[in-house]
Write an enzyme that holds these catalytic residues in place. Sequence first.
Site, PDB file in Angstrom:
ATOM      1  NE  ARG A   1      -4.793  -0.011   9.482  1.00 24.04           N
ATOM      2  CZ  ARG A   1      -3.584  -0.444   9.337  1.00 24.04           C
ATOM      3  NH1 ARG A   1      -3.288  -1.674   9.612  1.00 24.04           N
ATOM      4  NH2 ARG A   1      -2.665   0.361   8.913  1.00 24.04           N
TER       5      ARG A   1
ATOM      6  CE  LYS B   1      -2.141  -1.251   3.771  1.00 19.00           C
ATOM      7  NZ  LYS B   1      -1.452  -2.548   3.993  1.00 19.00           N
TER       8      LYS B   1
ATOM      9  NE  ARG C   1       7.726  -2.150   6.373  1.00 11.58           N
ATOM     10  CZ  ARG C   1       6.405  -2.150   6.501  1.00 11.58           C
ATOM     11  NH1 ARG C   1       5.647  -1.672   5.533  1.00 11.58           N
ATOM     12  NH2 ARG C   1       5.843  -2.646   7.580  1.00 11.58           N
TER      13      ARG C   1
ATOM     14  NE  ARG D   1       2.206  -4.590  11.168  1.00  9.18           N
ATOM     15  CZ  ARG D   1       3.407  -4.632  10.545  1.00  9.18           C
ATOM     16  NH1 ARG D   1       4.446  -5.162  11.168  1.00  9.18           N
ATOM     17  NH2 ARG D   1       3.529  -4.142   9.348  1.00  9.18           N
TER      18      ARG D   1
ATOM     19  NE  ARG E   1       6.199   0.058   9.973  1.00  6.27           N
ATOM     20  CZ  ARG E   1       5.060  -0.008   9.279  1.00  6.27           C
ATOM     21  NH1 ARG E   1       4.958   0.583   8.102  1.00  6.27           N
ATOM     22  NH2 ARG E   1       4.025  -0.652   9.748  1.00  6.27           N
TER      23      ARG E   1
HETATM   24  P1  AP5 Z   1       4.810  -1.586   1.991  1.00  2.07           P
HETATM   25  O1  AP5 Z   1       4.422  -0.825   0.765  1.00  2.07           O
HETATM   26  O2  AP5 Z   1       5.558  -0.878   3.060  1.00  2.07           O
HETATM   27  O3  AP5 Z   1       3.545  -2.383   2.616  1.00  2.07           O
HETATM   28  P2  AP5 Z   1       2.161  -1.852   3.198  1.00  2.07           P
HETATM   29  O4  AP5 Z   1       1.049  -2.521   2.462  1.00  2.07           O
HETATM   30  O5  AP5 Z   1       2.155  -0.370   3.265  1.00  2.07           O
HETATM   31  O6  AP5 Z   1       2.177  -2.547   4.619  1.00  2.07           O
HETATM   32  P3  AP5 Z   1       2.397  -1.946   6.081  1.00  2.07           P
HETATM   33  O7  AP5 Z   1       3.210  -2.970   6.833  1.00  2.07           O
HETATM   34  O8  AP5 Z   1       2.892  -0.566   6.056  1.00  2.07           O
HETATM   35  O9  AP5 Z   1       0.969  -2.016   6.636  1.00  2.07           O
HETATM   36  P4  AP5 Z   1       0.632  -1.885   8.150  1.00  2.07           P
HETATM   37  O10 AP5 Z   1      -0.846  -1.855   8.133  1.00  2.07           O
HETATM   38  O11 AP5 Z   1       1.220  -2.928   9.015  1.00  2.07           O
HETATM   39  O12 AP5 Z   1       1.351  -0.580   8.593  1.00  2.07           O
HETATM   40  P5  AP5 Z   1       0.810   0.868   8.822  1.00  2.07           P
HETATM   41  O13 AP5 Z   1       1.977   1.765   8.778  1.00  2.07           O
HETATM   42  O14 AP5 Z   1      -0.358   1.162   7.962  1.00  2.07           O
HETATM   43  O15 AP5 Z   1       5.684  -2.854   1.494  1.00  2.07           O
HETATM   44  C1  AP5 Z   1       6.201  -3.771   2.438  1.00  2.07           C
HETATM   45  C2  AP5 Z   1       7.562  -4.293   1.955  1.00  2.07           C
HETATM   46  O16 AP5 Z   1       7.384  -4.993   0.718  1.00  2.07           O
HETATM   47  C3  AP5 Z   1       8.597  -3.200   1.644  1.00  2.07           C
HETATM   48  O17 AP5 Z   1       9.847  -3.676   2.019  1.00  2.07           O
HETATM   49  C4  AP5 Z   1       8.493  -3.015   0.117  1.00  2.07           C
HETATM   50  O18 AP5 Z   1       9.734  -2.593  -0.436  1.00  2.07           O
HETATM   51  C5  AP5 Z   1       8.151  -4.421  -0.334  1.00  2.07           C
HETATM   52  N1  AP5 Z   1       7.300  -4.449  -1.516  1.00  2.07           N
HETATM   53  C6  AP5 Z   1       6.199  -3.676  -1.761  1.00  2.07           C
HETATM   54  N2  AP5 Z   1       5.622  -4.024  -2.932  1.00  2.07           N
HETATM   55  C7  AP5 Z   1       6.371  -5.051  -3.435  1.00  2.07           C
HETATM   56  C8  AP5 Z   1       6.278  -5.837  -4.628  1.00  2.07           C
HETATM   57  N3  AP5 Z   1       5.284  -5.659  -5.519  1.00  2.07           N
HETATM   58  N4  AP5 Z   1       7.195  -6.813  -4.832  1.00  2.07           N
HETATM   59  C9  AP5 Z   1       8.187  -7.017  -3.919  1.00  2.07           C
HETATM   60  N5  AP5 Z   1       8.353  -6.292  -2.775  1.00  2.07           N
HETATM   61  C10 AP5 Z   1       7.442  -5.324  -2.537  1.00  2.07           C
HETATM   62  O19 AP5 Z   1       0.267   0.756  10.315  1.00  2.07           O
HETATM   63  C11 AP5 Z   1       1.165   0.509  11.378  1.00  2.07           C
HETATM   64  C12 AP5 Z   1       0.420   0.493  12.701  1.00  2.07           C
HETATM   65  O20 AP5 Z   1      -0.193   1.777  12.926  1.00  2.07           O
HETATM   66  C13 AP5 Z   1      -0.729  -0.512  12.828  1.00  2.07           C
HETATM   67  O21 AP5 Z   1      -0.283  -1.810  13.177  1.00  2.07           O
HETATM   68  C14 AP5 Z   1      -1.544   0.139  13.942  1.00  2.07           C
HETATM   69  O22 AP5 Z   1      -0.924   0.001  15.196  1.00  2.07           O
HETATM   70  C15 AP5 Z   1      -1.451   1.611  13.562  1.00  2.07           C
HETATM   71  N6  AP5 Z   1      -2.506   2.006  12.601  1.00  2.07           N
HETATM   72  C16 AP5 Z   1      -2.333   2.409  11.314  1.00  2.07           C
HETATM   73  N7  AP5 Z   1      -3.517   2.690  10.746  1.00  2.07           N
HETATM   74  C17 AP5 Z   1      -4.453   2.447  11.694  1.00  2.07           C
HETATM   75  C18 AP5 Z   1      -5.867   2.538  11.698  1.00  2.07           C
HETATM   76  N8  AP5 Z   1      -6.550   2.929  10.616  1.00  2.07           N
HETATM   77  N9  AP5 Z   1      -6.514   2.226  12.856  1.00  2.07           N
HETATM   78  C19 AP5 Z   1      -5.851   1.840  13.964  1.00  2.07           C
HETATM   79  N10 AP5 Z   1      -4.513   1.717  14.029  1.00  2.07           N
HETATM   80  C20 AP5 Z   1      -3.824   2.021  12.890  1.00  2.07           C
HETATM   81 MG    MG Z   2       2.449   1.022   4.848  1.00  2.00          MG
END
Ligand code: AP5
Ligand code: MG
Length: 222
Positions: free
Chosen positions: A87, A13, A126, A170, A159
């Site tokens: 979410r 994402k 990552r 998660r 992270r």
């Molecule tokens: P990346 O693009 O970073 O993945 P992502 O889908 O953004 O996944 P996240 O881990 O960021 O999602 P998350 O929900 O855990 O984290 P968030 O920050 O939102 O890609 C991942 C890896 O894959 C990278 O190394 C990239 O290079 C690689 N990659 C990408 N595409 C690729 C491809 N096509 N081929 C190969 N490699 C690839 O949330 C973190 C925390 O914040 C949550 O756990 C929660 O505590 C809190 N939080 C966030 N939003 C909310 C909410 N709405 N409500 C409550 N708590 C929340």
């Molecule tokens: Mg992300």
Amino acid sequence: MNVVLLGPQGSGKGTQADMLEERLEIAHLASGDVLRAARESDTELGATVRRFYDAGELVPDAITIELILDSMRRHMAGGVILDGFPRNLAQARALDAALAAAGQRIDAVVELAAPLDVVRERLVGRRTCRAQGHIYNVVTNPPATAGVCDVDGSELYQRPDDNPQAIAKRLEIWARENGELTRYYGDRGILHRVDADRTPEAVLEDAVALLGRLGARPVAEG
Ligand code: AP5
Ligand code: MG
């Protein structure tokens, strides 16, 4: 145009939203980035966010909804690409209400689909840029110099929630909440699925083509 990206942790994402922001000239708003900034603050709010975030738990809706909608209102004039929000149904409804109050709506929801064993591997590898959150992967997208961001030269770090326990938590939460969200947007006829188990460039081309058909105006690749 307002777009929501769905998909499991590691589906790409953040990676796609960064590239879509450039191609479509629509602001990328990542709830994780907003909460990571809040997590750094030396306040009661910061301590609460840290406790949930670091365990891989969702931060309580009362905090998340206020922080994200506040940030969104500052960006929404030219549309927004939301990554990580909503979410759950409470967040989806709060988002709809905030957009409706501004005479707007969600135009498209793009679900990035990838198998869980693939996303788990990606999360372990990552690395994230300290200054601006640029995203790398030691296997699939390494920086030119290990540990250093290609774009701004800042340190790359792992992270705190990219450890096996928090990753498992998660993904468990994602599996529990995702069905009701996809039903919610599917019932409105705005849910689209893109196969995210391909190169980032291939995924991007599908997403740009899809959003182009729905009215976005991609700028030429630079
Ligand atoms: P990346 O693009 O970073 O993945 P992502 O889908 O953004 O996944 P996240 O881990 O960021 O999602 P998350 O929900 O855990 O984290 P968030 O920050 O939102 O890609 C991942 C890896 O894959 C990278 O190394 C990239 O290079 C690689 N990659 C990408 N595409 C690729 C491809 N096509 N081929 C190969 N490699 C690839 O949330 C973190 C925390 O914040 C949550 O756990 C929660 O505590 C809190 N939080 C966030 N939003 C909310 C909410 N709405 N409500 C409550 N708590 C929340
Ligand atoms: Mg992300």
